[in-house]
Design a protein around this motif. Sequence first.
Motif, short mmCIF file in Angstrom:
data_model
loop_
_atom_site.label_atom_id
_atom_site.label_comp_id
_atom_site.label_asym_id
_atom_site.label_seq_id
_atom_site.Cartn_x
_atom_site.Cartn_y
_atom_site.Cartn_z
N ARG A 5 47.37 32.91 37.84
CA ARG A 5 46.00 33.27 37.46
C ARG A 5 44.99 32.45 38.27
O ARG A 5 43.94 32.97 38.68
N GLU A 6 45.28 31.19 38.50
CA GLU A 6 44.39 30.35 39.30
C GLU A 6 44.36 30.81 40.76
O GLU A 6 43.30 30.81 41.39
N HIS A 7 45.52 31.21 41.27
CA HIS A 7 45.56 31.76 42.63
C HIS A 7 44.72 33.03 42.71
O HIS A 7 43.95 33.22 43.65
N LEU A 8 44.87 33.90 41.72
CA LEU A 8 44.11 35.14 41.69
C LEU A 8 42.61 34.83 41.71
O LEU A 8 41.86 35.42 42.51
N LEU A 9 42.17 33.92 40.88
CA LEU A 9 40.76 33.55 40.83
C LEU A 9 40.29 32.99 42.18
O LEU A 9 39.22 33.36 42.68
N ASP A 10 41.09 32.14 42.78
CA ASP A 10 40.73 31.56 44.08
C ASP A 10 40.66 32.65 45.15
O ASP A 10 39.73 32.67 45.98
N ARG A 63 34.95 37.45 34.51
CA ARG A 63 35.88 37.77 33.44
C ARG A 63 37.02 36.76 33.35
O ARG A 63 37.55 36.48 32.28
N LEU A 64 37.38 36.18 34.51
CA LEU A 64 38.45 35.19 34.53
C LEU A 64 37.93 33.78 34.28
O LEU A 64 38.66 32.80 34.39
N GLY A 65 36.63 33.68 33.95
CA GLY A 65 36.05 32.38 33.59
C GLY A 65 35.57 31.56 34.76
O GLY A 65 35.34 30.36 34.63
N GLY A 66 35.39 32.19 35.90
CA GLY A 66 34.94 31.46 37.09
C GLY A 66 33.59 31.95 37.57
O GLY A 66 32.91 32.74 36.92
N SER A 67 33.21 31.44 38.71
CA SER A 67 32.00 31.90 39.39
C SER A 67 32.29 31.88 40.89
O SER A 67 33.19 31.16 41.34
N ALA A 119 46.97 40.61 40.82
CA ALA A 119 46.47 41.12 39.54
C ALA A 119 47.59 41.77 38.75
O ALA A 119 47.68 41.60 37.52
N GLN A 120 48.46 42.50 39.42
CA GLN A 120 49.62 43.11 38.74
C GLN A 120 50.52 42.01 38.17
O GLN A 120 51.00 42.14 37.04
N ALA A 121 50.73 40.96 38.94
CA ALA A 121 51.62 39.87 38.51
C ALA A 121 51.14 39.18 37.24
O ALA A 121 51.94 38.76 36.42
N VAL A 122 49.80 39.08 37.08
CA VAL A 122 49.27 38.41 35.89
C VAL A 122 48.85 39.41 34.81
O VAL A 122 48.37 39.00 33.75
N GLY A 123 49.03 40.69 35.07
CA GLY A 123 48.70 41.70 34.07
C GLY A 123 47.21 41.96 33.92
O GLY A 123 46.77 42.40 32.86
N ASP A 124 46.43 41.71 34.97
CA ASP A 124 44.98 41.92 34.93
C ASP A 124 44.66 43.31 35.48
O ASP A 124 44.39 43.49 36.66
N VAL A 125 44.70 44.29 34.59
CA VAL A 125 44.51 45.69 34.98
C VAL A 125 43.10 45.94 35.51
O VAL A 125 42.92 46.71 36.46
N GLU A 126 42.09 45.30 34.93
CA GLU A 126 40.71 45.52 35.37
C GLU A 126 40.51 45.04 36.80
O GLU A 126 39.88 45.73 37.61
#
Length: 169
Positions: A5-10, A63-67, A119-126
């Motif tokens: 999830r952190e990788h996705l956000l980055d 949505r993932l809590g970042g900016s 996103a698929q790996a972490v289940g983040d469909v949006e």
Amino acid sequence: MTDAREHLLDWLRDAHAMEQQAEQMLKGQAARIENYPALKARIEQHIQETLGQQQLLESCISRLGGSPSTIKDTMGKVMAMGQAVGGMMASDEIVKGSMASYVFEHMEIASYRTLIAAAQAVGDVETQRACEQILAQEEAMAQWLQEHLPEVTQQFLVRDETPGVTARK
């Protein structure tokens, strides 16, 4: 250890910075084009798509809590300015700019394919859906450039051989 999830956000922040760079690059390119109306129109359309892409990415990041990363965004804009200045010096600016755009689109395509997999790996469909939407736009732009690079090149060559006609932009 960093989780997926952190990788996705980055990577979403990286993509946002990439779109900031794309916006600056495309706006600079469109502003300088004088003699290639089809290319200018397609770039202007893609600028609007790019602005929408930035909003989609900002929504995913939020949505993932970042900016978005101010540093990454600034670096992207600085890189775009450097590319613009370098391109303005070329006697065949329109051809080199078109080639650079084609390459940049493929970098974006690779980025969004990576984001979709993450996103698929972490289940983040949006996020997956947002990135799929952006990917389709980037693939369409790359396809348009691929189809029109020969035409732009040929127009440039004809204009360049015509006395008193500006070919480079």
